[in-house]
Design a protein around this motif. Sequence first.
Motif, mmCIF file in Angstrom:
data_model
loop_
_atom_site.group_PDB
_atom_site.id
_atom_site.type_symbol
_atom_site.label_atom_id
_atom_site.label_comp_id
_atom_site.label_asym_id
_atom_site.label_seq_id
_atom_site.Cartn_x
_atom_site.Cartn_y
_atom_site.Cartn_z
ATOM 1 N N ASP A 122 0.858 -1.180 0.000
ATOM 2 C CA ASP A 122 0.000 0.000 0.000
ATOM 3 C C ASP A 122 0.892 1.227 0.000
ATOM 4 O O ASP A 122 1.629 1.471 0.962
ATOM 5 C CB ASP A 122 -0.906 -0.012 1.237
ATOM 6 C CG ASP A 122 -1.788 1.222 1.330
ATOM 7 O OD1 ASP A 122 -2.013 1.869 0.292
ATOM 8 O OD2 ASP A 122 -2.239 1.536 2.442
ATOM 9 N N THR A 123 0.855 1.997 -1.075
ATOM 10 C CA THR A 123 1.675 3.202 -1.196
ATOM 11 C C THR A 123 0.798 4.356 -1.668
ATOM 12 O O THR A 123 -0.401 4.188 -1.927
ATOM 13 C CB THR A 123 2.810 3.005 -2.211
ATOM 14 O OG1 THR A 123 2.248 2.999 -3.544
ATOM 15 C CG2 THR A 123 3.568 1.711 -1.968
ATOM 16 N N SER A 127 -3.021 2.869 -3.415
ATOM 17 C CA SER A 127 -4.073 2.761 -2.398
ATOM 18 C C SER A 127 -5.423 2.353 -2.975
ATOM 19 O O SER A 127 -6.296 1.903 -2.244
ATOM 20 C CB SER A 127 -4.205 4.084 -1.637
ATOM 21 O OG SER A 127 -4.562 5.145 -2.509
ATOM 22 N N ARG A 161 8.733 -2.685 0.784
ATOM 23 C CA ARG A 161 8.959 -1.693 -0.269
ATOM 24 C C ARG A 161 8.965 -2.291 -1.673
ATOM 25 O O ARG A 161 9.187 -1.556 -2.638
ATOM 26 C CB ARG A 161 10.258 -0.940 0.008
ATOM 27 C CG ARG A 161 10.189 -0.085 1.258
ATOM 28 C CD ARG A 161 11.534 0.499 1.630
ATOM 29 N NE ARG A 161 12.096 1.289 0.552
ATOM 30 C CZ ARG A 161 13.343 1.738 0.553
ATOM 31 N NH1 ARG A 161 14.148 1.452 1.566
ATOM 32 N NH2 ARG A 161 13.795 2.453 -0.463
ATOM 33 N N VAL A 163 6.728 -3.074 -4.381
ATOM 34 C CA VAL A 163 5.365 -2.609 -4.647
ATOM 35 C C VAL A 163 4.656 -3.482 -5.667
ATOM 36 O O VAL A 163 3.470 -3.789 -5.534
ATOM 37 C CB VAL A 163 5.382 -1.142 -5.125
ATOM 38 C CG1 VAL A 163 3.965 -0.640 -5.397
ATOM 39 C CG2 VAL A 163 6.062 -0.261 -4.084
ATOM 40 N N SER A 182 9.406 1.093 -3.849
ATOM 41 C CA SER A 182 9.069 2.413 -3.323
ATOM 42 C C SER A 182 10.154 2.926 -2.388
ATOM 43 O O SER A 182 11.032 2.187 -1.948
ATOM 44 C CB SER A 182 7.739 2.376 -2.563
ATOM 45 O OG SER A 182 7.903 1.811 -1.271
ATOM 46 N N ASP A 185 8.938 5.895 2.719
ATOM 47 C CA ASP A 185 7.629 6.423 3.125
ATOM 48 C C ASP A 185 6.506 6.045 2.164
ATOM 49 O O ASP A 185 5.352 6.428 2.373
ATOM 50 C CB ASP A 185 7.679 7.942 3.309
ATOM 51 C CG ASP A 185 8.007 8.711 2.042
ATOM 52 O OD1 ASP A 185 8.037 8.085 0.951
ATOM 53 O OD2 ASP A 185 8.245 9.939 2.128
ATOM 54 N N GLY A 186 6.816 5.312 1.096
ATOM 55 C CA GLY A 186 5.795 4.861 0.169
ATOM 56 C C GLY A 186 5.247 5.922 -0.753
ATOM 57 O O GLY A 186 4.249 5.694 -1.432
ATOM 58 N N ARG A 187 5.902 7.074 -0.832
ATOM 59 C CA ARG A 187 5.391 8.161 -1.671
ATOM 60 C C ARG A 187 6.161 8.307 -2.986
ATOM 61 O O ARG A 187 5.677 8.956 -3.918
ATOM 62 C CB ARG A 187 5.376 9.464 -0.872
ATOM 63 C CG ARG A 187 4.350 9.401 0.264
ATOM 64 C CD ARG A 187 4.402 10.610 1.164
ATOM 65 N NE ARG A 187 3.704 11.772 0.660
ATOM 66 C CZ ARG A 187 2.414 12.014 0.807
ATOM 67 N NH1 ARG A 187 1.628 11.124 1.392
ATOM 68 N NH2 ARG A 187 1.884 13.132 0.347
ATOM 69 N N VAL A 189 7.515 6.004 -6.003
ATOM 70 C CA VAL A 189 7.366 4.659 -6.556
ATOM 71 C C VAL A 189 7.932 4.619 -7.966
ATOM 72 O O VAL A 189 7.734 5.552 -8.752
ATOM 73 C CB VAL A 189 5.875 4.225 -6.580
ATOM 74 C CG1 VAL A 189 5.687 2.946 -7.401
ATOM 75 C CG2 VAL A 189 5.363 4.023 -5.158
ATOM 76 N N ARG A 219 -3.922 10.829 -1.620
ATOM 77 C CA ARG A 219 -2.748 10.896 -0.745
ATOM 78 C C ARG A 219 -1.981 12.208 -0.848
ATOM 79 O O ARG A 219 -1.063 12.443 -0.071
ATOM 80 C CB ARG A 219 -1.783 9.751 -1.092
ATOM 81 C CG ARG A 219 -2.331 8.345 -0.828
ATOM 82 C CD ARG A 219 -2.447 8.044 0.654
ATOM 83 N NE ARG A 219 -2.872 6.673 0.894
ATOM 84 C CZ ARG A 219 -2.043 5.652 1.068
ATOM 85 N NH1 ARG A 219 -0.732 5.840 1.029
ATOM 86 N NH2 ARG A 219 -2.513 4.436 1.273
ATOM 87 N N ARG A 230 2.098 0.670 7.195
ATOM 88 C CA ARG A 230 2.126 0.085 5.865
ATOM 89 C C ARG A 230 2.467 -1.388 5.891
ATOM 90 O O ARG A 230 2.360 -2.067 4.882
ATOM 91 C CB ARG A 230 3.150 0.833 4.998
ATOM 92 C CG ARG A 230 2.847 2.279 4.750
ATOM 93 C CD ARG A 230 3.960 2.967 3.956
ATOM 94 N NE ARG A 230 4.201 2.222 2.720
ATOM 95 C CZ ARG A 230 5.389 1.746 2.363
ATOM 96 N NH1 ARG A 230 6.430 1.897 3.146
ATOM 97 N NH2 ARG A 230 5.536 1.095 1.230
#
Length: 231
Positions: A122-123, A127, A161, A163, A182, A185-187, A189, A219, A230
Amino acid sequence: MSRIGVITFPGTLDDVDAARAVRYAGAEAVSLWHDDADLRGVDAVVVPGGFSYGDYLRAGAIAARSPVMGPVVEAGRAGMPVLGICNGFQILCEAGLLPGALVRNHGLRFVCREVGLRVEADTAWTSAFTVGQQITVPLKSGEGRYVADDATLDALEAEGRVVFRYTEPAPNGALRDIAGISSADGRVVGLMPHPEHAIDALTGPGTDGLGLFTSVLSRITAPPPPMAARA
């Protein structure tokens, strides 16, 4: 309306498709040129596919040092969502926003085909999917084999991480069948297949790819989630 920047480098060829995907998702697509000194107030950035600077030196190596990438790296490290697709994934790795590298495909063959991907995390850009969901998007690259040392691969796995993973043995020989990864912080990718070519059933294998672009809209104003949330 949210504004998502789409970068064009000399040799980029999927910027128009990426901008179209942004508009399909309901955001404004803002064109960013490789020589831009700032990001023009965008909320997120897409680094699209193509053959920036003719793939000289290494794919993505010159583009990673373009003026626009300075603010992209700074913003990405500060939490702005950034998506790198194909050549964009190569550029993000070359710029140091993502670990590892993309090298020549196994067998030295250019791969152009639809591929199945399993969503692994889940990034900010996934999402709209559920973890474990399988999607179909096109893959088209000659240097799409993701590689990293074992310590980096183990860390990516342990930190959630990875994805996207190919649902069959990676056609390009990517280690551990990794198709996308990713930032912590998953932001940020990066992925090798092309979701922007799967947003309309009339022009692609379906609409699975649109989920990446709708995901980020929810997001953009949210703070980066802690890793524990996450996992």
